[in-house]
Design an enzyme around this catalytic site. Sequence first.
Site, PDB file in Angstrom:
ATOM      1  N   ALA A  28       0.846  -1.350   0.073  1.00 48.14           N
ATOM      2  CA  ALA A  28       0.095  -0.059   0.069  1.00 48.14           C
ATOM      3  C   ALA A  28       0.957   1.429  -0.121  1.00 48.14           C
ATOM      4  O   ALA A  28       1.732   1.343   0.664  1.00 48.14           O
ATOM      5  CB  ALA A  28      -0.813  -0.121   1.064  1.00 48.14           C
ATOM      6  N   PRO A  29       0.735   2.158  -0.789  1.00 51.59           N
ATOM      7  CA  PRO A  29      -0.807   2.318  -1.699  1.00 51.59           C
ATOM      8  C   PRO A  29      -0.547   1.689  -3.024  1.00 51.59           C
ATOM      9  O   PRO A  29      -1.534   1.678  -3.846  1.00 51.59           O
ATOM     10  CB  PRO A  29      -1.127   3.992  -1.814  1.00 51.59           C
ATOM     11  CG  PRO A  29       0.275   4.273  -1.889  1.00 51.59           C
ATOM     12  CD  PRO A  29       0.972   3.579  -0.770  1.00 51.59           C
ATOM     13  N   GLY A  30       0.571   1.293  -3.393  1.00 45.83           N
ATOM     14  CA  GLY A  30       0.890   0.652  -4.703  1.00 45.83           C
ATOM     15  C   GLY A  30       1.802   1.286  -5.494  1.00 45.83           C
ATOM     16  O   GLY A  30       1.876   1.002  -6.772  1.00 45.83           O
ATOM     17  N   GLY A  31       2.904   1.924  -5.137  1.00 43.00           N
ATOM     18  CA  GLY A  31       3.920   2.552  -5.965  1.00 43.00           C
ATOM     19  C   GLY A  31       4.694   1.344  -6.562  1.00 43.00           C
ATOM     20  O   GLY A  31       5.009   1.608  -7.867  1.00 43.00           O
TER      21      GLY A  31
ATOM     22  N   LYS B 123      16.392  -0.798   4.580  1.00 42.31           N
ATOM     23  CA  LYS B 123      16.593   0.717   5.336  1.00 42.31           C
ATOM     24  C   LYS B 123      17.615   0.636   6.374  1.00 42.31           C
ATOM     25  O   LYS B 123      17.793  -0.309   7.345  1.00 42.31           O
ATOM     26  CB  LYS B 123      15.399   1.044   6.062  1.00 42.31           C
ATOM     27  CG  LYS B 123      14.109   0.649   5.457  1.00 42.31           C
ATOM     28  CD  LYS B 123      13.534   1.459   4.143  1.00 42.31           C
ATOM     29  CE  LYS B 123      12.290   1.129   3.585  1.00 42.31           C
ATOM     30  NZ  LYS B 123      12.027   2.036   2.421  1.00 42.31           N
TER      31      LYS B 123
ATOM     32  N   ASP C  68      -0.257  -9.630   7.219  1.00 42.50           N
ATOM     33  CA  ASP C  68       1.254  -9.233   7.666  1.00 42.50           C
ATOM     34  C   ASP C  68       2.068  -9.741   6.512  1.00 42.50           C
ATOM     35  O   ASP C  68       1.860 -10.999   6.252  1.00 42.50           O
ATOM     36  CB  ASP C  68       1.441  -9.952   9.116  1.00 42.50           C
ATOM     37  CG  ASP C  68       2.812  -9.600   9.789  1.00 42.50           C
ATOM     38  OD1 ASP C  68       3.835  -9.010   8.612  1.00 42.50           O
ATOM     39  OD2 ASP C  68       2.996  -9.615  10.853  1.00 42.50           O
TER      40      ASP C  68
ATOM     41  N   ASP D  93      -0.760  -6.036   2.161  1.00 40.38           N
ATOM     42  CA  ASP D  93      -0.757  -5.063   3.090  1.00 40.38           C
ATOM     43  C   ASP D  93      -2.073  -4.782   3.772  1.00 40.38           C
ATOM     44  O   ASP D  93      -3.097  -4.784   3.053  1.00 40.38           O
ATOM     45  CB  ASP D  93      -0.452  -3.453   2.237  1.00 40.38           C
ATOM     46  CG  ASP D  93       0.319  -2.669   3.319  1.00 40.38           C
ATOM     47  OD1 ASP D  93      -0.384  -2.068   4.010  1.00 40.38           O
ATOM     48  OD2 ASP D  93       1.529  -2.143   2.974  1.00 40.38           O
TER      49      ASP D  93
END
Length: 355
Positions: A225-228, A309, A264, A244
């Site tokens: 989400a949101p779908g990039g 990350k 999850d 998601d």
Amino acid sequence: MNHSDSTSRIILYCRAGFESECAQEISAHAAGLGIFGHVRALADSGFVEYVTTSNQTDEEGLARLAQPRALIFARQALPCFALMEQLPVRDRITPILGALRERGARYSEVLVEAPDTNDGKALAPFCRSFGSALAGAMKKARLIEPAATQRLHAFFPQSDKVYLCEGDLAQSSSWPQGIPRLKFPREAPSRSTLKLDEAFLVLLDDGERERWLKPGMSAVDLGAAPGGWTYQLVRRSLRVAAIDNGPMDASLMESGLVTHVRADGFRWRPQKSVDWLVCDMVEQPRRVAALIAQWLSEGLCSYAIFNLKLPMKKRYDETRLCLDLLREALGTKADVRAKQLYHDREEITAFARKA
């Protein structure tokens, strides 16, 4: 004007703020090749200079060292044959042409570049105008040869200082500054879409994209989400399971290629194996690396692209640890590639498959 011959020097372009990681990586890479030297790097300068101290390091050795595809934090890595400082403002071309004639090489093209920093952006108009003038002067001097295998890079950290470097067309990045300039698609639900678009361009070659990204293939997007990232898969006509608990972009769902599963991302598993797994979840990098390793080692997917990350400290160490974890889990035939992309920030993007 100062002119120093610098045949034992490598210039590496990187993201501003990651000079330390780039320096650590090139030092380790050089040591692995039996080449030793020292790093010159200023914080937030957007580039690193590696000067070899090995006696008479030959050009073949420098070429092996300057392989941006083998480096994570370097967008570009180039052998430098001349450093020119205090260039005369009214005529920079004459001394540069003199150095090129002394070099005795021909080039397919010339790129005039500056670091990807605020100061570098201020040099952009100069780079454009001077690039045109230098290319014209090189053509007149018969230093441009379309069939040549090298590209000239004139790298200006400031307007009166230039590193003259050579980029092998088969090894170096063809994009100015090593940055693919991608346009954000207005219909995409988030700017993160550019990360996956760039990852496909940088981490895969033309043949791999053609073979491994065919319409009708199946994919899973963890933390979708949101779908990039889902958007990039859909525009290539892949069928996507978007995992998601958050809402997905309505227009993506209307494509008929997306199944939204509220679950999850760390716990959900497909009923049968898929072609692709992509993942841009905000989580500890080691946990993400372990998850990807599990999917690949268990045959749940064939290919994976994912973001790690990085922590604020020891980013290079964490990067090595995560990638080593993947390679150990996947075995000797593991194919793991990683790059800090232009559209990344405090992260790197990786591709992995169990070859």
